[in-house]
Design an enzyme around this catalytic site. Structure first.
Site, short mmCIF file in Angstrom:
data_model
loop_
_atom_site.label_atom_id
_atom_site.label_comp_id
_atom_site.label_asym_id
_atom_site.label_seq_id
_atom_site.Cartn_x
_atom_site.Cartn_y
_atom_site.Cartn_z
N GLU A 1 -1.88 -10.26 -5.75
CA GLU A 1 -1.91 -11.06 -6.99
C GLU A 1 -1.05 -10.42 -8.07
O GLU A 1 -0.29 -11.07 -8.76
CB GLU A 1 -3.34 -11.14 -7.54
CG GLU A 1 -4.34 -11.85 -6.67
CD GLU A 1 -5.01 -10.90 -5.68
OE1 GLU A 1 -4.32 -10.04 -5.09
OE2 GLU A 1 -6.22 -11.05 -5.48
N TYR B 1 -3.35 6.35 -1.87
CA TYR B 1 -3.95 5.00 -1.95
C TYR B 1 -3.85 4.29 -3.32
O TYR B 1 -3.49 3.13 -3.38
CB TYR B 1 -5.41 5.03 -1.50
CG TYR B 1 -5.63 5.31 -0.02
CD1 TYR B 1 -4.57 5.47 0.87
CD2 TYR B 1 -6.92 5.41 0.49
CE1 TYR B 1 -4.78 5.74 2.21
CE2 TYR B 1 -7.15 5.67 1.83
CZ TYR B 1 -6.07 5.83 2.70
OH TYR B 1 -6.29 6.09 4.02
N CYS C 1 -2.18 -4.81 -5.39
CA CYS C 1 -2.67 -6.05 -4.78
C CYS C 1 -1.60 -7.14 -4.82
O CYS C 1 -0.71 -7.13 -5.68
CB CYS C 1 -3.89 -6.56 -5.53
SG CYS C 1 -5.35 -5.52 -5.39
N GLU D 1 0.83 -1.22 0.00
CA GLU D 1 0.00 0.00 0.00
C GLU D 1 0.86 1.26 0.00
O GLU D 1 2.09 1.21 0.13
CB GLU D 1 -0.95 -0.04 1.20
CG GLU D 1 -1.91 -1.22 1.08
CD GLU D 1 -2.97 -1.27 2.17
OE1 GLU D 1 -2.88 -0.50 3.16
OE2 GLU D 1 -3.89 -2.09 2.03
N1 THU Z 1 -6.17 -6.67 -1.93
C1 THU Z 1 -5.34 -7.60 -2.49
O1 THU Z 1 -4.11 -7.52 -2.39
N2 THU Z 1 -5.91 -8.62 -3.17
C2 THU Z 1 -7.25 -8.87 -3.23
O2 THU Z 1 -7.64 -9.86 -3.81
C3 THU Z 1 -8.18 -7.94 -2.60
C4 THU Z 1 -7.60 -6.68 -2.06
C5 THU Z 1 -5.55 -5.59 -1.16
C6 THU Z 1 -5.57 -4.23 -1.76
C7 THU Z 1 -5.44 -3.37 -0.53
O3 THU Z 1 -4.07 -3.26 -0.16
C8 THU Z 1 -6.16 -4.15 0.55
O4 THU Z 1 -6.20 -5.49 0.08
C9 THU Z 1 -7.56 -3.66 0.87
O5 THU Z 1 -8.30 -3.54 -0.29
#
Ligand code: THU
Length: 159
Positions: A74, A67, A72, A63
């Site tokens: 993945e 923002y 993510c 993060e």
């Molecule tokens: N997030 C992921 O890394 N993968 C997901 O499949 C869902 C969301 C992360 C993005 C962000 O850092 C946090 O989870 C909250 O949304």
């Protein structure tokens, strides 16, 4: 008016029932939640992506105070694989998430952007990617990304 029904196929496993190769990937995804940098959401996500040659690329969500700059889990794994092994198709990915010190009960749902990013690899390599979504209650397995993203948009529509 016509109605279009688009069936998708998801298998539901317990951890014990999960095939060994998937379980190994899930355990790596779970371990990777520890490397998450998520001071804003406190939602720690880990991912493990297996390539056709057996290599595994790992990721976790990263993060940022601004923002939208964050990424993510993945996509950190997926883009690392694309950058380091562009010639090898990905074959499966496991995702796990924890918050408040506990892995989540319902299987983690990849966001739409990650589904779109993974779909690109299915189109690029013409190989299905098995998606394993970990939850403590059960585990969802989609045998390809298209099942997680019906009515897909891909590069073929640009020509
Ligand atoms: N997030 C992921 O890394 N993968 C997901 O499949 C869902 C969301 C992360 C993005 C962000 O850092 C946090 O989870 C909250 O949304």
């Amino acid at each position: 008016m016509q109605e279009l029904q688009i069936p998708i196929h998801i298998q539901v496993f317990s951890l014990e029932e999960l095939p060994e190769a998937d379980r190994e990937l899930v355990e790596i995804a779970k371990a990777m939640t520890k490397t998450s940098y998520s001071p804003y959401s406190h939602f720690q996500v880990g991912a493990a992506l297996r390539l056709k040659d057996g290599r595994i690329f790992k990721g976790s969500n990263q993060e940022n105070a601004a923002y939208p700059v964050g990424l993510c889990a993945e996509r950190t794994a997926f883009f690392a694989a694309g950058a380091n092994a562009p010639e090898v198709p990905p074959v499966s990915i496991a995702i796990a998430a924890q918050t408040g010190g506990q892995f989540i009960e319902t299987p983690v749902a990849p966001c739409g952007s990650c589904r779109q990013a993974l779909l690109e690899a299915e189109v690029r390599y013409q190989e299905p990617i098995r998606v394993i979504l970990y939850g403590t209650k059960n585990i969802f397995v989609a045998s390809n990304v298209r099942d997680l993203l019906p009515l897909t948009f891909d590069g073929s529509q640009l020509s």
